[in-house]
Design an enzyme around this catalytic site. Structure first.
Site, PDB file in Angstrom:
ATOM      1  N   ASP A   1       7.800 -20.600  39.563  1.00 62.50           N
ATOM      2  CA  ASP A   1       9.170 -20.086  39.647  1.00 62.50           C
ATOM      3  C   ASP A   1      10.108 -21.108  39.018  1.00 62.50           C
ATOM      4  OD1 ASP A   1      11.774 -19.313  40.507  1.00 62.50           O
ATOM      5  OD2 ASP A   1      10.913 -18.283  42.245  1.00 62.50           O
TER       6      ASP A   1
ATOM      7  N   SER B   1      15.175 -13.654  46.116  1.00 59.36           N
ATOM      8  CA  SER B   1      16.106 -14.618  45.551  1.00 59.36           C
ATOM      9  C   SER B   1      17.390 -14.689  46.395  1.00 59.36           C
ATOM     10  CB  SER B   1      16.388 -14.256  44.089  1.00 59.36           C
ATOM     11  OG  SER B   1      16.991 -15.311  43.406  1.00 59.36           O
TER      12      SER B   1
ATOM     13  N   HIS C   1       9.473 -16.187  38.968  1.00 59.93           N
ATOM     14  CA  HIS C   1      10.508 -15.770  39.925  1.00 59.93           C
ATOM     15  C   HIS C   1      10.516 -14.249  40.103  1.00 59.93           C
ATOM     16  CE1 HIS C   1      14.095 -16.307  42.293  1.00 59.93           C
ATOM     17  NE2 HIS C   1      14.789 -15.503  41.522  1.00 59.93           N
TER      18      HIS C   1
END
Length: 277
Positions: free
Chosen positions: A228, A97, A257
């Site tokens: 995601d 991320s 995610h």
């Protein structure tokens, strides 16, 4: 010693863990978490004979709760300070991320002279999350303004809502919910500083990593779940891999995610194959 701190250029104390020996793997966590988010990977790769390292980004976890410097250039420079302190060469850098953006910026700025062998971007924010004229598929600024408003109004509740819902896909029908994962996400988030977390929203959403990705000349594995809900795959991984000189894309049907936690066995297996390949 297993853990310690390194002093960044502006005096910020960056906490890190450093276990084992062998080729180093450096893990870069997402917002607003800490190095603890990599437990499943740290233990696995330690058992595979690697030296595993993870740090708490400034303002996060056990590092200094900074009021300034909460931007991608400074994050990358902090990693450079850590790498120099630990004498890292031929390292693999893995970012999730926001940490994926940090990896891209670090490798582009500091990754030469044999410091980095390979990199991995997992559910990464690259090349840019924000909707702009050059990135029409991005998320509008109002989404990130909403993040900031929710954090400022009630950070503790906001940090319950994210892992309980979209981060791990626990809002999907039939999802197997782990209260432990939710609680651990909240614990990590609340360890950090509100100002740094607030500033980091701008860093992860508005930073353009296009030129960083173009500069990277080492093998990069781009891993992304196609469910995601935090960083949609179409405007991240599918674009990022086209900008990389030596990029490989692996998309995971139905995964969220936070797939490195919910499906650690799958992710660890594929990471190992890439590192050894």
């Amino acid at each position: 010693m297993g853990s310690g701190t390194v002093t960044a250029k502006d005096g910020t104390q960056i906490f890190y863990k450093d276990w084992g020996s062998g080729q180093p793997i450096v893990f870069h966590h997402g917002w607003p978490l800490s190095s603890d988010d990599w437990d499943a990977q740290m233990l696995y790769f330690l058992s595979q004979g690697f030296r595993v390292i993870a740090h708490d980004r400034r303002g996060h976890g056990r590092s200094t709760q900074t009021a300034t410097g909460n931007d991608m250039d400074t994050y990358a420079d902090d990693v450079a300070s850590l790498a120099a302190h630990l004498g890292l060469k031929n390292a693999i850098h893995i970012g999730h991320s926001t940490g994926g953006g940090e990896v891209a910026r670090y490798v582009a700025r500091h990754g030469g002279n044999g410091r980095v062998a390979k990199a991995v971007l997992i559910g990464a924010v690259t090349p840019i999350m924000l909707k702009t004229s050059a990135n029409p598929g991005g998320l509008p600024l109002e989404v990130f303004d909403g993040f900031r408003a929710a954090l400022a109004a009630n950070r503790a509740q906001f940090f319950r809502d994210i892992p309980s819902g979209p981060f791990y896909g626990f809002n999907r029908d039939g999802a197997k919910v782990s209260q432990g994962l939710i609680d651990n996400w909240w614990r990590q988030g609340m360890m950090g500083g509100a100002k740094a977390h607030y500033d980091c929203i701008k860093a992860f959403s508005e930073t353009d990593f296009t030129e960083d990705l173009k500069k990277i000349d080492i093998p990069v594995l781009v891993m992304h779940g196609d469910d995601d809900q935090i960083v949609p795959v179409a405007d991240s991984a599918l674009l990022a891999v086209k900008l990389l000189r030596k990029g490989t894309l692996k998309v995971y049907p139905g995964l969220p995610h936070g797939m490195a936690s919910t499906h650690a066995d799958i992710i660890n297996r594929d990471l190992l194959a890439f590192i050894k390949g």
